[in-house]
Motif scaffolding. Structure first.
Motif, PDB file in Angstrom:
ATOM      1  N   THR A  99       3.354  19.800  -4.846  1.00  0.00           N
ATOM      2  CA  THR A  99       2.562  20.876  -5.443  1.00  0.00           C
ATOM      3  C   THR A  99       2.103  21.865  -4.391  1.00  0.00           C
ATOM      4  O   THR A  99       2.156  23.089  -4.597  1.00  0.00           O
ATOM      5  N   VAL A 100       1.651  21.363  -3.257  1.00  0.00           N
ATOM      6  CA  VAL A 100       1.222  22.244  -2.160  1.00  0.00           C
ATOM      7  C   VAL A 100       2.382  23.104  -1.682  1.00  0.00           C
ATOM      8  O   VAL A 100       2.229  24.311  -1.467  1.00  0.00           O
ATOM      9  N   MET A 101       3.548  22.507  -1.553  1.00  0.00           N
ATOM     10  CA  MET A 101       4.718  23.280  -1.117  1.00  0.00           C
ATOM     11  C   MET A 101       5.108  24.331  -2.155  1.00  0.00           C
ATOM     12  O   MET A 101       5.487  25.447  -1.793  1.00  0.00           O
ATOM     13  N   LEU A 102       4.995  24.015  -3.429  1.00  0.00           N
ATOM     14  CA  LEU A 102       5.310  24.978  -4.477  1.00  0.00           C
ATOM     15  C   LEU A 102       4.345  26.158  -4.440  1.00  0.00           C
ATOM     16  O   LEU A 102       4.753  27.316  -4.545  1.00  0.00           O
ATOM     17  N   VAL A 103       3.061  25.873  -4.272  1.00  0.00           N
ATOM     18  CA  VAL A 103       2.065  26.942  -4.199  1.00  0.00           C
ATOM     19  C   VAL A 103       2.297  27.799  -2.960  1.00  0.00           C
ATOM     20  O   VAL A 103       2.251  29.035  -3.031  1.00  0.00           O
ATOM     21  N   CYS A 104       2.549  27.166  -1.832  1.00  0.00           N
ATOM     22  CA  CYS A 104       2.791  27.926  -0.601  1.00  0.00           C
ATOM     23  C   CYS A 104       4.044  28.787  -0.713  1.00  0.00           C
ATOM     24  O   CYS A 104       4.064  29.919  -0.241  1.00  0.00           O
ATOM     25  N   SER A 105       5.070  28.264  -1.351  1.00  0.00           N
ATOM     26  CA  SER A 105       6.280  29.078  -1.523  1.00  0.00           C
ATOM     27  C   SER A 105       6.025  30.257  -2.448  1.00  0.00           C
ATOM     28  O   SER A 105       6.580  31.342  -2.252  1.00  0.00           O
ATOM     29  N   ALA A 106       5.173  30.073  -3.451  1.00  0.00           N
ATOM     30  CA  ALA A 106       4.830  31.195  -4.331  1.00  0.00           C
ATOM     31  C   ALA A 106       4.082  32.268  -3.550  1.00  0.00           C
ATOM     32  O   ALA A 106       4.325  33.463  -3.734  1.00  0.00           O
ATOM     33  N   VAL A 107       3.193  31.848  -2.668  1.00  0.00           N
ATOM     34  CA  VAL A 107       2.418  32.808  -1.885  1.00  0.00           C
ATOM     35  C   VAL A 107       3.314  33.517  -0.881  1.00  0.00           C
ATOM     36  O   VAL A 107       3.278  34.740  -0.752  1.00  0.00           O
ATOM     37  N   TRP A 108       4.129  32.764  -0.159  1.00  0.00           N
ATOM     38  CA  TRP A 108       4.920  33.359   0.921  1.00  0.00           C
ATOM     39  C   TRP A 108       6.177  34.058   0.421  1.00  0.00           C
ATOM     40  O   TRP A 108       6.542  35.118   0.933  1.00  0.00           O
ATOM     41  N   SER A 109       6.846  33.508  -0.576  1.00  0.00           N
ATOM     42  CA  SER A 109       8.114  34.095  -1.025  1.00  0.00           C
ATOM     43  C   SER A 109       7.914  35.246  -2.002  1.00  0.00           C
ATOM     44  O   SER A 109       8.646  36.229  -1.947  1.00  0.00           O
ATOM     45  N   ARG A 155       2.700   6.092  -2.651  1.00  0.00           N
ATOM     46  CA  ARG A 155       3.813   6.986  -2.342  1.00  0.00           C
ATOM     47  C   ARG A 155       3.956   8.089  -3.383  1.00  0.00           C
ATOM     48  O   ARG A 155       4.037   9.277  -3.040  1.00  0.00           O
ATOM     49  N   THR A 156       3.969   7.753  -4.645  1.00  0.00           N
ATOM     50  CA  THR A 156       4.205   8.751  -5.687  1.00  0.00           C
ATOM     51  C   THR A 156       3.088   9.787  -5.778  1.00  0.00           C
ATOM     52  O   THR A 156       3.380  10.992  -5.819  1.00  0.00           O
ATOM     53  N   PRO A 157       1.796   9.388  -5.798  1.00  0.00           N
ATOM     54  CA  PRO A 157       0.756  10.418  -5.849  1.00  0.00           C
ATOM     55  C   PRO A 157       0.753  11.335  -4.621  1.00  0.00           C
ATOM     56  O   PRO A 157       0.565  12.549  -4.755  1.00  0.00           O
ATOM     57  N   VAL A 158       0.992  10.770  -3.458  1.00  0.00           N
ATOM     58  CA  VAL A 158       1.008  11.586  -2.240  1.00  0.00           C
ATOM     59  C   VAL A 158       2.169  12.568  -2.283  1.00  0.00           C
ATOM     60  O   VAL A 158       2.004  13.753  -1.962  1.00  0.00           O
ATOM     61  N   ALA A 171       0.837  -1.205   0.000  1.00  0.00           N
ATOM     62  CA  ALA A 171       0.000   0.000   0.000  1.00  0.00           C
ATOM     63  C   ALA A 171       0.868   1.249   0.000  1.00  0.00           C
ATOM     64  O   ALA A 171       0.574   2.231  -0.689  1.00  0.00           O
ATOM     65  N   TYR A 172       1.960   1.215   0.765  1.00  0.00           N
ATOM     66  CA  TYR A 172       2.863   2.365   0.819  1.00  0.00           C
ATOM     67  C   TYR A 172       3.468   2.639  -0.548  1.00  0.00           C
ATOM     68  O   TYR A 172       3.503   3.780  -1.005  1.00  0.00           O
ATOM     69  N   LYS A 173       3.932   1.592  -1.212  1.00  0.00           N
ATOM     70  CA  LYS A 173       4.542   1.773  -2.531  1.00  0.00           C
ATOM     71  C   LYS A 173       3.522   2.248  -3.563  1.00  0.00           C
ATOM     72  O   LYS A 173       3.853   3.008  -4.463  1.00  0.00           O
TER      73      LYS A 173
END
Length: 70
Positions: A22-32, A13-16, A8-10
Motif C-alpha cells: 500500500t505504501v508503495m502504491l501511494v508513493c508511486s501515485a505521488v511520484w509518477s 508476513r501477510t499484514p506487513v 512469528a515470521y509466517k
C-alpha cells in the motif's frame, strides 16, 4: 528458538507485505502521477472516518440485537 522465529515470521508476513504494498502504491501515485500529498492525506482521513462510521453502526446494531434478544 528458530521454530518460534519461523512461526512469528509466517504470522506477520501477510499484514506487513500488505502495508508495504500500500505504501508503495501511494508513493508511486505521488511520484509518477504528481498527486499532491495533501490529496492523499485527505483521502486517508476520509477512509478512516468511513471505517469508523461503519464500525459505530455495527456496534449499534449489535447493541440493538442484544436488547431485542433479551
Amino acid at each position: 528458538m528458530a521454530n518460534q522465529y519461523v512461526k512469528a515470521y509466517k504470522r506477520y508476513r501477510t499484514p506487513v507485505l500488505a502495508v508495504l504494498a500500500t505504501v508503495m502504491l501511494v508513493c508511486s501515485a505521488v511520484w509518477s502521477f504528481d498527486v499532491p500529498w495533501r490529496d492523499i492525506a485527505q483521502y486517508f482521513l476520509l477512509c478512516v472516518l468511513g471505517v469508523a462510521f461503519i464500525a459505530l453502526l455495527a456496534a449499534a446494531l449489535v447493541f440493538v440485537m442484544k436488547k431485542i434478544q433479551g
